[in-house]
Write a protein that holds these residues in place. Structure first.
Motif, short mmCIF file in Angstrom:
data_model
loop_
_atom_site.label_atom_id
_atom_site.label_comp_id
_atom_site.label_asym_id
_atom_site.label_seq_id
_atom_site.Cartn_x
_atom_site.Cartn_y
_atom_site.Cartn_z
N VAL A 136 0.70 -1.49 -0.03
CA VAL A 136 0.24 0.04 -0.23
C VAL A 136 1.13 1.09 0.01
CG1 VAL A 136 -1.89 1.13 1.11
CG2 VAL A 136 -1.27 -1.65 1.49
N ASP A 137 1.24 2.48 -0.97
CA ASP A 137 1.64 3.04 -0.92
C ASP A 137 1.59 4.35 -0.33
OD1 ASP A 137 3.70 2.28 -3.00
OD2 ASP A 137 2.70 3.48 -4.18
N GLU A 138 0.01 4.55 -0.21
CA GLU A 138 -0.45 5.58 0.76
C GLU A 138 -1.14 5.30 2.17
OE1 GLU A 138 -0.10 8.82 -0.10
OE2 GLU A 138 1.07 8.02 -2.33
N PHE A 139 -0.42 4.72 3.44
CA PHE A 139 -1.01 4.91 4.40
C PHE A 139 -0.47 5.18 5.44
CE2 PHE A 139 2.16 1.28 4.80
CZ PHE A 139 2.28 1.30 6.32
N LEU A 140 -1.04 5.53 7.18
CA LEU A 140 -0.40 5.51 8.01
C LEU A 140 -0.77 4.65 9.07
CD1 LEU A 140 -0.44 8.26 10.02
CD2 LEU A 140 -3.08 8.41 10.25
N PHE A 141 0.22 5.39 9.85
CA PHE A 141 0.58 4.02 10.50
C PHE A 141 0.27 4.87 11.98
CE2 PHE A 141 3.25 2.35 14.04
CZ PHE A 141 2.46 0.76 14.55
N LEU A 142 -0.56 4.39 13.03
CA LEU A 142 -0.97 5.42 13.85
C LEU A 142 -0.64 4.53 15.58
CD1 LEU A 142 -1.96 8.06 14.99
CD2 LEU A 142 -4.21 7.27 15.10
N MET A 249 -3.71 14.22 3.64
CA MET A 249 -2.82 12.79 3.07
C MET A 249 -3.85 12.05 1.82
SD MET A 249 0.16 14.03 2.87
CE MET A 249 1.26 12.41 2.70
N ASP A 250 -4.64 11.72 2.49
CA ASP A 250 -5.79 11.15 1.16
C ASP A 250 -4.73 9.40 1.13
OD1 ASP A 250 -7.64 9.68 -1.11
OD2 ASP A 250 -6.26 10.33 -2.25
N PRO A 251 -4.93 8.60 2.31
CA PRO A 251 -4.42 7.53 2.43
C PRO A 251 -5.61 6.39 2.03
CG PRO A 251 -5.28 8.75 4.97
CD PRO A 251 -5.92 10.16 3.94
N ALA A 252 -4.81 5.22 1.60
CA ALA A 252 -6.16 4.23 1.37
C ALA A 252 -6.32 3.56 2.53
CB ALA A 252 -5.01 3.28 0.32
N LEU A 253 -5.78 3.40 3.48
CA LEU A 253 -5.26 2.92 4.60
C LEU A 253 -4.94 3.49 6.37
CD1 LEU A 253 -5.39 -0.06 5.65
CD2 LEU A 253 -3.30 -0.28 5.23
N ILE A 287 -9.72 0.73 7.97
CA ILE A 287 -9.22 1.37 9.45
C ILE A 287 -9.35 -0.30 9.63
CG2 ILE A 287 -9.62 2.28 11.54
CD1 ILE A 287 -10.73 4.71 10.26
N VAL A 288 -7.41 -0.56 10.62
CA VAL A 288 -7.03 -2.01 10.73
C VAL A 288 -6.52 -1.73 11.67
CG1 VAL A 288 -8.13 -2.92 8.04
CG2 VAL A 288 -5.84 -2.51 9.52
#
Lengths: 313, 313
Positions: A136-142, A249-253, A287-288
């Motif tokens: 996945v190119d566009e994501f956030l890890f929170l 940021m328009d994330p996919a995930l 959101i996972v």
């Protein structure tokens, strides 16, 4: 000695230094852990004591002669402002470091090349390479733990920012006129939604202690109205932070990690609803919960070490 | 003909399609404009009419035989959800396009390769390559016009996001319980701080019309208390948006463009104060007015065209 000696297998020392514990592992490139160590972080004893404990952990992890392993390098991660290019801990409130050339100090004492990085950005790197974010190119890890911080991933790479402080999602003003956060700002995400905020807010609203964050979530599930209110307020805060991130940021995930991720669906289900409510003109990202769980930091520290070795090979 | 013919110089057609005007130029790689055109966008006449106007603009800009220029390609930019890889206008509220394969349609009619991009992201690219952002890896270009949108720049490249909608800073919930925005969300930045919001809010609070956004700012400077209040509220909204952006992306610089940038220091000075007030534990990024001004879009459209030509060369 008879017969040819077997070649030693290359390994790295992965060190995740937090405010309470130093967690370390000796691992090979396949992610197999050959040794482990877990020491308390002696923050109260000062900068020198923490540094000495990090060196002790690294030395304990070094392969013994019979191990048929060789430590090629070390990856050291910690919270705060981490300048990985310069190898300097600019500032870490949790472990008491300020402008400490930690890469050189540890490398000199342990005798292997050391790479350093921010703990949550390293965990985000692990998610991108090995975890839920793979491909996945566009994501956030929170990461939601005692504090809240994010790793911003775009085009498959983790963003450090201009001064090594990107991803401060714990300090977004989600309630611009809200409670004062320990950082000095008003209405920060982590003042409502961190693993420290949940029990603090539960007790402040009259809930019976002692409780941990997971207890507050469990009590909400059993119909405790104070716990439910505190959890709802946490979900609103996290939801706003994710709405903000999505718009920027328009994330996919979004991959949720840190201690609070153990709450699983009790966290993600209301959070998905909240994010969808907050976004009027675009769909919400997925959101996972992280599938690396509490290994994300260690795996990230090892990746940081391997990456530095590969770049200098 | 006597003597050898001079080789024609390569040029591109740059087209910036907005809700009210189509602005076009024929320019060489050095940025010199050889022809210009400015047409109204016939939005009321429907999708076909807007497309026909874009084609007319492109054809008017084509070099005449005596020009010693040749149009190698075209760069077409517009607001909305622009899928530049697929060449499709996914959605543009301003110009009435939805899932329109605009790259192919214009290319077929004009007879040159066409590249498309989002107008503000293209302007951000121009800022990164030619403008105030040159040499700065981490920055935000914020266009404040009728709407508000940003171009997120990290490691020197503009981020499109997973669904081509990164940079929606106009719709951050800066007042989470605030006024409803046209987008359906509550308390969006552009409901308080766009060039459309300033006169609307000024009139709604009892100010005398007709006024444009620049008049509201000028009146505030001359002691008009309603104008000052409206401007203050806009600065609070923009300040929160920049605080949020700074915490997420840690930029070194914010470049302000769009029509409201003409206000200059009357905008940037209070905005700097507001951003500094909103950030407790880290310094604010530099905030400056774009030095490309209203040329950023056109320069960006040309860069989009050159970039596509270079990639396919």
């Amino acid at each position: 000695m008879t017969g040819p000696a077997r070649a030693a297998q290359a390994a790295v020392i992965a060190l995740d230094v937090g405010g309470t514990a130093i967690k370390g592992a000796l691992e090979t490139r396949d992610g197999v852990v050959h040794r482990r160590i877990d020491l308390p972080t002696p923050v109260a004893d000062g900068v020198g004591a923490v540094l000495a404990a990090v060196v002790t952990a690294a030395e304990e992890l070094r392969p013994a002669p019979g191990d048929l392993l060789t430590a090629r390098g070390a990856g050291l991660i910690f919270p705060g402002v981490v300048d990985s290019s310069a190898g300097v801990a600019r500032f870490s409130a949790n472990i008491g470091w300020r402008d400490l050339p930690i890469r050189r100090l540890v490398s000199e004492r342990v005798g292997v090349p050391v790479a350093i990085d921010h703990d949550v950005r390293a965990a985000g790197l692990a998610e991108a390479r090995l975890g839920t974010g793979r491909g996945v190119d566009e994501f956030l890890f929170l990461a939601i733990g005692t504090g809240i911080a994010g790793a911003v991933v775009t085009r498959g790479s983790v963003v450090a920012g201009a001064s090594c402080t990107a991803g401060e999602l714990g300090h977004l003003p989600v309630h611009p006129s809200g409670d004062r956060c320990a950082c000095g700002q008003l209405g920060c995400t982590e003042a409502y939604a961190s693993a420290a905020a949940l029990p603090r807010r539960y007790l402040a609203q009259g809930g019976a202690g002692p409780v941990r964050a997971e207890d507050v979530i469990a009590r909400a599930g059993r119909g405790d109205r104070i716990a439910q209110r505190v959890l709802d307020e946490a979900i609103v805060a996290l939801g706003r932070a994710l709405v903000i991130y999505t718009l920027v940021m328009d994330p996919a995930l979004v991959v949720i990690g840190g201690g609070l991720a153990r709450a699983g669906a009790a966290l993600t289900e209301p959070l998905r609803d909240e994010v969808e409510r907050g976004l009027a003109f675009r769909p919400a990202p997925r959101i996972v919960i992280s599938d690396l769980g509490s290994d994300a930091g260690r795996r990230g520290a090892a990746l940081v070490a391997w990456k530095a070795l590969d770049e200098h090979a």
